[in-house]
Structures are given as C-alpha cells and as structure tokens.
Design an enzyme around this catalytic site. Structure first.
Site, short mmCIF file in Angstrom:
data_model
loop_
_atom_site.label_atom_id
_atom_site.label_comp_id
_atom_site.label_asym_id
_atom_site.label_seq_id
_atom_site.Cartn_x
_atom_site.Cartn_y
_atom_site.Cartn_z
N GLU A 64 -9.38 7.44 3.63
CA GLU A 64 -9.27 7.77 5.05
C GLU A 64 -9.80 9.17 5.33
O GLU A 64 -9.39 10.14 4.67
CB GLU A 64 -7.80 7.64 5.51
N GLU A 96 0.70 5.71 -0.08
CA GLU A 96 -0.16 6.87 0.12
C GLU A 96 -0.02 7.85 -1.04
O GLU A 96 1.09 8.08 -1.53
CB GLU A 96 0.20 7.56 1.44
N LYS A 148 0.87 -1.19 0.00
CA LYS A 148 0.00 0.00 0.00
C LYS A 148 0.89 1.23 0.00
O LYS A 148 1.91 1.24 0.69
CB LYS A 148 -0.92 0.01 1.22
O1 KIV Z 1 -0.93 2.39 8.68
C1 KIV Z 1 -2.15 2.21 8.80
O2 KIV Z 1 -2.64 1.61 9.77
C2 KIV Z 1 -3.02 2.74 7.76
C3 KIV Z 1 -4.50 2.75 8.06
C4 KIV Z 1 -4.80 3.91 8.93
C5 KIV Z 1 -5.31 2.72 6.84
O3 KIV Z 1 -2.57 3.17 6.76
#
Ligand code: KIV
Length: 267
Positions: A184, A116, A114
């Site tokens: 988010e 950002e 993932k």
């Molecule tokens: O790092 C994390 O826990 C996240 C969530 C808040 C989606 O990115």
C-alpha cells in the site's frame, strides 16, 4: 459461474502474468454483485470501520465487527476467495491470540486472513500459517499504524535505506509463509522491484500498475463519497445514482404516486 477461486490460483496467476483482481466487500448484498462481476478475491477489510460504520479510521474496529461482516460476505459469495482483516488488537499481544483470532475469522467464512506489518509480524504470520490458515501480508502504508506513521504517507520513499527496509519486509513475510502481500502506497519503481524479487504475488493499492494484482476500497472506486485517495480511480457514480433513486421515492410517496396500481393488492 466460473470455478471457485482457491489459494493456489494466485500463484498460478503470478506465473502466467495474469493480474489478480481484489476488491473490498463488507456485506452479502454487494458480495453477490461483485461476485457476479468476476472479482477474484474479496477483502473484508477493516476499512469496513471507516467506509460503512462511520469511524474516522480503522482503529476502533473490533474482531466481532469483522466476524459479522465476513459471515455476511460469505453468505453472498459463490466464486471469489474471501480474505478477512485481523483488526488492531486481535493479534499484537501474542501469537496465540493471533491464531485464535484468525480461527474465529475462518469459522465466520474467511479463506485467508490479512494482517498488517512486515518483519515485525513475520513470527505471527508463521504461527497462523502453522495453524493451517492462509495469510495475506500487508506492508508499506499500514492504516492500523496511522499514528506511528504520521498519517497516510507513501512508504519506502526517501532513500536507499527505506527501500531496502521495505524489500526486507516483503522477503520476511514471504519467508514466514504468506501466500500474497498487499503493497500500500509504495512508489511504483520500488513495487516493481519487490514484485520481481518475490515468488508470492504482490497486490498493489497506490503502488503502480506492475504489481501482480490490484485492490481498491469499493466505496472509493464506485463513487460512494465526495472524496477518494488520489490513487483510487472512480469507476462509477453509485452514490449519486442511489441518491437519485431515493429522491424519486421520496417525491412519489409525497405525491401519492407510489404505490401505483401496479404495486397494489386490490383484493
Ligand atoms: O482494510 C482495507 O480495505 C485494506 C486495503 C486498504 C488494502 O486493508
């Protein structure tokens, strides 16, 4: 044990209107418990830094921290699909660096990474996807940009332009090849609009109940601390239960009530 969750199951769930359950996870012990409880997908989030390592934010988290946590989660998981966060500094300098970092997380046990950012990260997402790695995008409030965003604030609020920007971000990450996107701290009506506009699933955190899935930080939802964000419901009081167990242990040791004959080798 239900069958292993794979990346294509998320699109199937969206098509069937079946909510996706995502939860953060940072170690093998909790992975076993959460896996048995039926969580679909684990997020080895860089929230590891603030929830477990004691940092004030996710900013200090290093790729090595994420590799170690991801490997531990993988060792404790049989069914859930594992997504690992690319921490700040592991993907911004170049797409080549991002691909290298993503590969390291996959080697540690991640089934997806993932990262950002929306439109500004679309090219990077495409490069990682091109390397054969699943990418979950993350838009709205993005904690690695806490300083630029002026703190943890709802995004996509304050007029048409902000809404359109967030929708454009969502479409850009889909176009780049992300298989899902975390939303988010987004107003619920905008999250509905984004969810309806995308073919890929949306996973909400502080984005209302109409996204295709939900994610929470496990220490928030299990009541490990005194505080959690307003959007995170406390589903348990695990911190209090743990403290009580440790207090009982302290008391028994001090009273020489433990070990008792049931926990002693006589011969
Ligand atoms: O790092 C994390 O826990 C996240 C969530 C808040 C989606 O990115």
């Amino acid at each position: 044990m239900a069958p292993k969750v794979r990346v294509h199951h998320f699109a199937q769930k969206k098509a069937a209107g079946e909510p996706i359950v995502m939860l953060t996870c940072y170690d093998a012990v909790t992975a076993k418990i959460f896996d048995a409880a039926g969580v679909d997908t684990f997020l080895v989030g860089d929230s590891y830094g603030s929830t477990i390592l004691g940092y004030a934010s996710t900013i200090p988290v290093e790729l090595e921290d994420m590799e170690r946590a991801t490997a531990a989660v993988a060792r404790g998981t049989e069914r859930a699909f594992i997504v690992a966060d690319l921490p700040l500094g592991s993907c911004e300098a170049s797409d080549a660096l991002a691909v290298e970092s993503a590969i390291r997380l996959v080697k540690a046990g991640a089934e997806a990474v993932k990262l950002e950012g929306g439109t500004r990260r679309a090219r990077t997402i495409a490069a990682i996807v091109d390397a054969g790695i699943n990418v979950c995008a993350h838009i709205g409030y993005t904690p690695q940009s806490i300083n630029a965003l002026g703190g943890p604030r709802v995004q996509g609020r304050g007029g048409k332009a902000a809404e359109e920007r967030l929708l454009a971000d969502a479409l850009a990450v889909q176009e780049a090849g992300a298989y899902a996107v975390v939303l988010e701290m987004v107003p619920a009506p905008l999250a509905v609009r984004i969810t309806e506009s995308l073919d890929i699933p949306t996973i909400g955190i502080g984005a209302g109940n109409a996204t295709d899935g939900q994610v929470l930080v496990w220490t928030d939802m299990a009541g490990m601390g005194d505080w959690q964000p307003s959007f995170a419901k406390r589903f348990g009081e695990v911190g209090a239960a743990l403290r009580k167990a440790v207090e009982d242990y302290c008391e028994d040791v001090r009273a020489r009530a433990f070990p008792d004959p049931d926990h002693t080798f006589d011969k």
